[in-house]
Design a protein around this motif. Structure first.
Motif, PDB file in Angstrom:
ATOM      1  N   PRO A  98      46.467  35.008  42.983  1.00  0.00           N
ATOM      2  CA  PRO A  98      47.867  35.265  43.344  1.00  0.00           C
ATOM      3  C   PRO A  98      48.468  36.469  42.633  1.00  0.00           C
ATOM      4  O   PRO A  98      49.441  37.045  43.099  1.00  0.00           O
ATOM      5  CB  PRO A  98      48.576  33.967  42.934  1.00  0.00           C
ATOM      6  CG  PRO A  98      47.685  33.337  41.900  1.00  0.00           C
ATOM      7  CD  PRO A  98      46.302  33.721  42.288  1.00  0.00           C
ATOM      8  N   HIS A  99      47.906  36.867  41.490  1.00  0.00           N
ATOM      9  CA  HIS A  99      48.469  37.977  40.705  1.00  0.00           C
ATOM     10  C   HIS A  99      47.593  39.231  40.798  1.00  0.00           C
ATOM     11  O   HIS A  99      47.735  40.130  39.981  1.00  0.00           O
ATOM     12  CB  HIS A  99      48.607  37.568  39.236  1.00  0.00           C
ATOM     13  CG  HIS A  99      49.295  36.261  39.040  1.00  0.00           C
ATOM     14  ND1 HIS A  99      50.658  36.110  39.179  1.00  0.00           N
ATOM     15  CD2 HIS A  99      48.809  35.030  38.744  1.00  0.00           C
ATOM     16  CE1 HIS A  99      50.983  34.842  38.967  1.00  0.00           C
ATOM     17  NE2 HIS A  99      49.877  34.167  38.697  1.00  0.00           N
ATOM     18  N   ALA A 100      46.692  39.267  41.789  1.00  0.00           N
ATOM     19  CA  ALA A 100      45.701  40.335  41.834  1.00  0.00           C
ATOM     20  C   ALA A 100      46.292  41.647  42.337  1.00  0.00           C
ATOM     21  O   ALA A 100      47.197  41.661  43.173  1.00  0.00           O
ATOM     22  CB  ALA A 100      44.539  39.930  42.724  1.00  0.00           C
ATOM     23  N   GLY A 101      45.740  42.748  41.817  1.00  0.00           N
ATOM     24  CA  GLY A 101      46.105  44.059  42.312  1.00  0.00           C
ATOM     25  C   GLY A 101      45.262  44.429  43.522  1.00  0.00           C
ATOM     26  O   GLY A 101      44.335  43.712  43.910  1.00  0.00           O
ATOM     27  N   GLU A 102      45.586  45.547  44.124  1.00  0.00           N
ATOM     28  CA  GLU A 102      44.838  46.024  45.279  1.00  0.00           C
ATOM     29  C   GLU A 102      43.459  46.525  44.848  1.00  0.00           C
ATOM     30  O   GLU A 102      43.306  47.123  43.783  1.00  0.00           O
ATOM     31  CB  GLU A 102      45.597  47.161  45.958  1.00  0.00           C
ATOM     32  CG  GLU A 102      46.936  46.736  46.559  1.00  0.00           C
ATOM     33  CD  GLU A 102      46.772  45.818  47.758  1.00  0.00           C
ATOM     34  OE1 GLU A 102      45.772  45.988  48.493  1.00  0.00           O
ATOM     35  OE2 GLU A 102      47.619  44.922  47.939  1.00  0.00           O
ATOM     36  N   ILE A 103      42.460  46.273  45.670  1.00  0.00           N
ATOM     37  CA  ILE A 103      41.122  46.818  45.416  1.00  0.00           C
ATOM     38  C   ILE A 103      40.701  47.663  46.612  1.00  0.00           C
ATOM     39  O   ILE A 103      41.222  47.487  47.714  1.00  0.00           O
ATOM     40  CB  ILE A 103      40.074  45.718  45.145  1.00  0.00           C
ATOM     41  CG1 ILE A 103      39.832  44.871  46.400  1.00  0.00           C
ATOM     42  CG2 ILE A 103      40.500  44.833  43.985  1.00  0.00           C
ATOM     43  CD1 ILE A 103      38.668  43.925  46.269  1.00  0.00           C
ATOM     44  N   ALA A 104      39.784  48.581  46.382  1.00  0.00           N
ATOM     45  CA  ALA A 104      39.320  49.469  47.444  1.00  0.00           C
ATOM     46  C   ALA A 104      37.901  49.101  47.848  1.00  0.00           C
ATOM     47  O   ALA A 104      36.996  49.123  47.013  1.00  0.00           O
ATOM     48  CB  ALA A 104      39.377  50.919  46.980  1.00  0.00           C
TER      49      ALA A 104
END
Length: 230
Positions: A113-119
């Motif tokens: 729920p607190h994750a940042g964006e990943i590529a």
């Protein structure tokens, strides 16, 4: 921007390692991305380990750390679940003794729920997979599946599924998992470290490289720590 969860996990990992190893890392950088948690440890080497390292007793250090981590992993897994509110599916770890560094990687059962964006797309991804395949086939076999993600400007994570050959599976069945792990660290990790193509493929300096295996799942995780690029 660092979240409260990242700060909490960074503080916890530093404290629990210090309590069990006698010396904790100088810093712990926690990244939350989709279903991945990485904890990058800097300046993590006890005085006794420093002496052993000077005497080239690397295997002794790794064996001792493995014993400690076996006891620690259930506690770490439980804390990660409490802190993130998500079930922890797998945990991997590895050390960069020459850099006094380390990594702990957790894979979760659902997105954080607190994750940042990943590529999922990043510069050099296809060539990176090809280079890892070349190394994999020299020490085991071409992975049946390979996925990679750029979690932030400094962290690239690669997941390989289906890499073990028949002789390795038999060693595991006979109870020689730890010996196999040490051998693969020496051989496969050494080949990854000595590969001169990764930096040109990624277009930046590789600061640290880590690899670990889950023999039961026939799975491996590789983490590249790189210099940020603009």
């Amino acid at each position: 921007m660092e979240t409260n969860v990242q700060r909490d996990l960074s503080s916890y990992i530093g404290r629990v390692l210090r309590d069990h190893f006698g010396k904790g890392p100088e810093s712990v950088f926690v990244t939350l991305g989709h279903t991945f948690i990485t904890c990058y440890l800097r300046n993590f080497l006890s005085p006794m380990e420093r002496v052993l390292l000077e005497q080239d007793q690397i295997v002794t250090i790794l064996q001792t750390r493995d014993l400690l981590m076996k006891n620690l992993l259930p506690e770490i897994t439980a804390y990660l679940k409490i802190a993130t509110g998500v079930e922890i599916r797998e945990v991997y770890y590895d050390w960069g003794l020459h850099n006094r560094s380390g990594i702990i990687v957790a894979l979760t059962s659902e997105p954080l729920p607190h994750a940042g964006e990943i590529a999922e797309a990043f510069t050099g991804k296809e060539q990176l997979h090809e280079e890892i395949e070349k190394i994999s086939i020299q020490v085991e076999k071409i992975p049946e599946e390979m996925f990679s993600y750029k979690l932030n400007m400094r962290t690239i994570l690669v997941v390989r599924n289906g890499i073990l050959v028949a002789i390795e599976k038999e060693f595991i069945r006979l109870g020689f998992s730890e010996s196999l792990r040490i051998a693969k660290r020496q051989l496969e990790k050494g080949m990854l470290h000595n590969d001169l193509h990764f930096e040109s493929i990624l277009g930046t300096k590789v600061v640290d490289l880590f690899v670990d295996w889950d023999f039961g799942r026939d799975k491996s995780v590789i983490v590249f720590i790189v210099n940020p690029t603009s």
